[in-house]
Write a protein that holds these residues in place. Structure first.
Motif, PDB file in Angstrom:
ATOM      1  N   ILE A  81       7.445 101.252 -19.070  1.00  0.00           N
ATOM      2  CA  ILE A  81       6.758  99.931 -19.242  1.00  0.00           C
ATOM      3  C   ILE A  81       6.875  99.353 -20.907  1.00  0.00           C
ATOM      4  N   ALA A  82       6.214 100.268 -21.695  1.00  0.00           N
ATOM      5  CA  ALA A  82       6.123 100.058 -23.098  1.00  0.00           C
ATOM      6  C   ALA A  82       7.952  99.893 -23.648  1.00  0.00           C
ATOM      7  N   LEU A  83       8.643 100.719 -23.349  1.00  0.00           N
ATOM      8  CA  LEU A  83      10.035 100.739 -23.881  1.00  0.00           C
ATOM      9  C   LEU A  83      11.052  99.417 -23.306  1.00  0.00           C
ATOM     10  N   TYR A  84      10.467  99.236 -22.022  1.00  0.00           N
ATOM     11  CA  TYR A  84      11.230  97.939 -21.468  1.00  0.00           C
ATOM     12  C   TYR A  84      10.454  96.756 -22.095  1.00  0.00           C
ATOM     13  N   GLY A  85       9.208  96.515 -22.265  1.00  0.00           N
ATOM     14  CA  GLY A  85       8.712  95.385 -22.571  1.00  0.00           C
ATOM     15  C   GLY A  85       8.728  95.048 -24.263  1.00  0.00           C
ATOM     16  N   MET A  86       8.542  96.151 -24.961  1.00  0.00           N
ATOM     17  CA  MET A  86       8.765  96.114 -26.314  1.00  0.00           C
ATOM     18  C   MET A  86      10.005  96.467 -26.980  1.00  0.00           C
ATOM     19  N   GLY A  87      11.162  96.830 -26.438  1.00  0.00           N
ATOM     20  CA  GLY A  87      12.311  97.278 -26.953  1.00  0.00           C
ATOM     21  C   GLY A  87      12.280  98.695 -27.353  1.00  0.00           C
ATOM     22  N   PRO A  88      13.372  99.136 -27.539  1.00  0.00           N
ATOM     23  CA  PRO A  88      13.677 100.524 -27.860  1.00  0.00           C
ATOM     24  C   PRO A  88      13.280 100.938 -29.448  1.00  0.00           C
ATOM     25  N   GLY A 146       8.735  97.163 -11.735  1.00  0.00           N
ATOM     26  CA  GLY A 146       9.920  97.113 -11.251  1.00  0.00           C
ATOM     27  C   GLY A 146       9.753  97.289  -9.623  1.00  0.00           C
ATOM     28  N   GLY A 147       8.856  97.600  -9.281  1.00  0.00           N
ATOM     29  CA  GLY A 147       8.855  97.782  -7.472  1.00  0.00           C
ATOM     30  C   GLY A 147       9.515  99.184  -7.253  1.00  0.00           C
ATOM     31  N   GLU A 148      10.401  99.007  -6.080  1.00  0.00           N
ATOM     32  CA  GLU A 148      10.915 100.123  -5.735  1.00  0.00           C
ATOM     33  C   GLU A 148      12.358 100.619  -6.579  1.00  0.00           C
ATOM     34  N   ASP A 149      12.726  99.376  -7.388  1.00  0.00           N
ATOM     35  CA  ASP A 149      13.900  99.720  -8.392  1.00  0.00           C
ATOM     36  C   ASP A 149      13.502 100.368  -9.601  1.00  0.00           C
ATOM     37  N   GLY A 150      12.089 100.458  -9.764  1.00  0.00           N
ATOM     38  CA  GLY A 150      11.623 101.264 -10.920  1.00  0.00           C
ATOM     39  C   GLY A 150      11.960 100.405 -12.278  1.00  0.00           C
ATOM     40  N   ARG A 151      11.966 101.335 -13.653  1.00  0.00           N
ATOM     41  CA  ARG A 151      12.153 100.402 -14.745  1.00  0.00           C
ATOM     42  C   ARG A 151      13.337 101.352 -15.726  1.00  0.00           C
ATOM     43  N   SER A 152      14.391 100.813 -15.896  1.00  0.00           N
ATOM     44  CA  SER A 152      15.259 101.417 -16.706  1.00  0.00           C
ATOM     45  C   SER A 152      15.011 100.995 -18.131  1.00  0.00           C
ATOM     46  N   PHE A 153      15.233 101.704 -19.398  1.00  0.00           N
ATOM     47  CA  PHE A 153      15.161 101.118 -20.479  1.00  0.00           C
ATOM     48  C   PHE A 153      15.881 101.970 -21.459  1.00  0.00           C
ATOM     49  N   GLN A 154      15.985 101.526 -22.711  1.00  0.00           N
ATOM     50  CA  GLN A 154      16.766 102.194 -23.808  1.00  0.00           C
ATOM     51  C   GLN A 154      15.808 103.156 -24.633  1.00  0.00           C
ATOM     52  N   LEU A 155      16.304 104.211 -25.335  1.00  0.00           N
ATOM     53  CA  LEU A 155      15.830 104.853 -26.482  1.00  0.00           C
ATOM     54  C   LEU A 155      15.783 104.542 -27.658  1.00  0.00           C
ATOM     55  N   PRO A 156      14.800 104.786 -28.472  1.00  0.00           N
ATOM     56  CA  PRO A 156      15.149 104.319 -29.965  1.00  0.00           C
ATOM     57  C   PRO A 156      16.664 105.125 -30.368  1.00  0.00           C
ATOM     58  N   GLU A 157      17.057 104.409 -31.357  1.00  0.00           N
ATOM     59  CA  GLU A 157      18.653 104.548 -31.861  1.00  0.00           C
ATOM     60  C   GLU A 157      18.863 106.250 -31.863  1.00  0.00           C
ATOM     61  N   LEU A 158      17.748 106.991 -32.459  1.00  0.00           N
ATOM     62  CA  LEU A 158      17.855 108.218 -32.870  1.00  0.00           C
ATOM     63  C   LEU A 158      18.185 109.096 -31.826  1.00  0.00           C
ATOM     64  N   LEU A 159      17.774 108.657 -30.787  1.00  0.00           N
ATOM     65  CA  LEU A 159      17.719 109.427 -29.293  1.00  0.00           C
ATOM     66  C   LEU A 159      18.729 109.290 -28.232  1.00  0.00           C
ATOM     67  N   ARG A 160      19.669 108.265 -28.909  1.00  0.00           N
ATOM     68  CA  ARG A 160      20.678 107.878 -28.085  1.00  0.00           C
ATOM     69  C   ARG A 160      22.176 108.666 -28.185  1.00  0.00           C
ATOM     70  N   PRO A 161      22.706 108.976 -26.944  1.00  0.00           N
ATOM     71  CA  PRO A 161      23.786 109.736 -27.143  1.00  0.00           C
ATOM     72  C   PRO A 161      25.006 109.473 -28.275  1.00  0.00           C
ATOM     73  N   GLY A 162      25.054 108.160 -28.427  1.00  0.00           N
ATOM     74  CA  GLY A 162      26.189 107.854 -29.385  1.00  0.00           C
ATOM     75  C   GLY A 162      25.509 107.992 -30.789  1.00  0.00           C
ATOM     76  N   SER A 163      24.456 108.498 -31.244  1.00  0.00           N
ATOM     77  CA  SER A 163      23.981 108.908 -32.406  1.00  0.00           C
ATOM     78  C   SER A 163      24.294 110.233 -32.668  1.00  0.00           C
ATOM     79  N   VAL A 164      25.291 110.389 -33.629  1.00  0.00           N
ATOM     80  CA  VAL A 164      25.722 111.773 -34.314  1.00  0.00           C
ATOM     81  C   VAL A 164      24.969 112.242 -35.311  1.00  0.00           C
ATOM     82  N   LEU A 165      24.196 113.382 -35.121  1.00  0.00           N
ATOM     83  CA  LEU A 165      23.584 113.831 -36.324  1.00  0.00           C
ATOM     84  C   LEU A 165      24.199 114.757 -37.045  1.00  0.00           C
ATOM     85  N   ILE A 166      24.799 115.664 -36.474  1.00  0.00           N
ATOM     86  CA  ILE A 166      25.761 116.740 -37.088  1.00  0.00           C
ATOM     87  C   ILE A 166      27.238 116.657 -36.219  1.00  0.00           C
TER      88      ILE A 166
END
Length: 361
Positions: A81-88, A146-166
Motif C-alpha cells: 500500500i505504501a509503495l502503491y500510494g507514495m510511488g517507488p 485492491g480487494g481480491e486483485d491485491g496491489r501491484s507496485f514498483q520498487l525503487p530504481e535500485l532494486l529494479r531488474p533493469g538497474s545494472v550494478l555490475i
C-alpha cells in the motif's frame, strides 16, 4: 560459534546439510540461471524465517496459533500500500516498515493479553477467528487493499531488474537490481533466523521451554507466564510481518492468495513438522524440503513417468503421472512423519549423539 548463540548443530550430517543449503542459496543467482530457480530460492529464504518465527510459538511454548498468516499479510500489505500510494521510493519503503511492524506487534499484544490467560484451545480458536476476520476485511476494503486483485507496485530504481550494478563484461556475470533484491531477502532472512536462535538460547527462551513442559510449575516458580507467552507472540508476529515485507518486495505484489490464504498456514505447519518442532534449524530444513518438492516434484514425476512408459513397465506411468504430484507429496509427508517423528533435525541430532529437537538446547 557465538554467531549461532552457543547452539551449533550437534550432528555432522546436520551441519553438512545446513552448510550445503546456505551455500546453495547464496550462490543460486550464479549456479542456477533462470527466473524459476531464483524465485524458489527467495521463497525458501522467506519461509525459513516465517517457519522459524512460528516454531517460536509452537515448538518452544506449545501455543497453536492460526493468526500467523495475518501478521505475514500485514507486512505484505503495509509495504504494498505504501509503495502503491507514495510511488517507488525509499520513503515509501520506510513508511511501509514503520507502519506494518508496529501494527503486527500491537495486534499480537492484544490477542495475547486477551487469550493467553485461558486454555490453549481457546487461544487457537481466537487466533483463527481474528485471522478469518482480517482476511475478509482485506477483501472488502478494495479501495485500500485492491480487494481480491491485491496491489501491484514498483520498487525503487535500485532494486529494479533493469538497474545494472555490475556489468557482465567486468567479471563475467551481471549484478542487477533483481539479484540485489534477492540478496536483500537472503541477508535479512538469515539475520532474523540468527536473532530467533539467540532468543531461544537466552534465559527468556529457557522460560518458554519451561512453560511448554509444565505451565503450572513455571508459575509456581514465580515466572509471569502470560507476559512471557505474550512477548513471544509479539516477537513471532514481528518476524512474520518482516517476512511478509520481504515476500511482497520480491513479488512486487501483495494479495489474498500470496499473503493471507489459509493454505499458507497449512504449509507453515507442514514445514515445522518436517523440519522438527522446537529447533530453529528445522525451519531451514523443513522450508527447503517442502518448497523444493512443491516446485520440482511434478517435473521429476513427469520424467519418471516417461521413463517408465518407455521401459514398458506396467502401472508405473499412471502412478507417476505429473497430475498425481499432490498425492505423492502427501505420501512423502506421511512417510517423513513416520520415519522422522521428531522431524529431520531431531533424527539427525539423535544420530549424531546430540540432544533431540524439542528438548533443551
Amino acid at each position: 560459534m557465538m554467531i549461532l548463540s552457543g547452539d551449533p548443530p550437534r550432528s555432522r550430517v546436520l551441519t553438512l546439510l545446513l552448510v550445503v543449503i546456505i551455500l546453495a542459496l547464496a550462490a543460486t543467482p550464479f549456479l542456477f540461471p533462470g527466473a524459476k530457480a531464483l524465485n524458489v530460492a527467495a521463497k525458501i529464504c522467506v519461509f525459513a524465517a516465517l517457519v522459524a518465527s512460528y516454531d517460536l510459538l509452537l515448538g518452544y511454548t506449545g501455543s497453536v496459533s492460526f493468526a500467523h498468516t495475518m501478521f505475514y499479510g500485514i507486512g505484505s500489505y503495509a509495504i504494498a500500500i505504501a509503495l502503491y500510494g507514495m510511488g517507488p521510493n525509499w520513503a515509501a519503503v520506510a513508511t511501509g516498515i514503520v507502519t506494518g511492524l508496529p501494527l503486527a506487534a500491537l495486534l499480537a499484544l492484544a490477542i495475547g493479553l486477551f487469550s493467553l490467560r485461558v486454555a490453549a484451545i481457546f487461544f487457537a480458536m481466537i487466533t483463527l477467528a481474528v485471522a478469518s476476520a482480517f482476511q475478509v476485511l482485506a477483501s472488502q476494503l478494495s479501495w485500500l487493499t485492491g480487494g481480491e486483485d491485491g496491489r501491484s507496485f514498483q520498487l525503487p530504481e535500485l532494486l529494479r531488474p533493469g538497474s545494472v550494478l555490475i556489468s557482465k563484461s567486468l567479471f563475467g556475470f551481471e549484478i542487477n537490481g533483481r539479484i540485489l533484491t534477492y540478496y536483500l531477502v537472503f541477508a535479512i532472512s538469515g539475520l532474523m533466523i540468527l536473532a530467533l536462535l539467540r532468543v531461544v538460547n537466552s534465559p527468556f527462551g529457557r522460560v518458554l521451554q519451561a512453560i511448554r513442559e509444565n505451565r503450572f510449575r513455571a508459575e509456581a516458580l514465580g515466572f509471569r507466564t502470560v507476559f512471557h507467552l505474550t512477548y513471544a507472540n509479539c516477537l513471532a508476529a514481528l518476524v512474520a510481518a518482516s517476512a511478509g515485507i520481504l515476500n511482497a518486495l520480491w513479488l512486487r505484489y501483495a494479495g489474498p492468495d500470496t499473503s493471507l490464504s489459509f493454505s499458507i498456514m497449512l504449509d507453515i505447519l507442514l514445514m515445522v513438522v518436517i523440519g522438527g518442532m522446537g529447533t530453529i534449524y528445522g525451519a531451514i530444513i523443513g522450508a527447503t524440503i517442502f518448497i523444493l518438492a512443491q516446485n520440482y516434484l511434478q517435473s521429476l514425476m513427469g520424467v519418471a513417468s516417461k521413463a517408465a512408459g518407455e521401459a514398458g513397465l506396467p502401472l508405473l506411468p499412471g502412478l507417476l503421472h505429473p497430475d498425481r504430484w499432490l498425492l505423492w507429496l502427501g505420501l512423502l509427508f506421511i512417510a517423513s512423519v513416520y520415519f522422522f517423528p521428531t522431524g529431520v533435525v531431531g533424527r539427525l541430532r539423535k544420530a549424531g549423539g546430540g540432544k533431540s529437537a524439542g528438548g533443551p538446547h
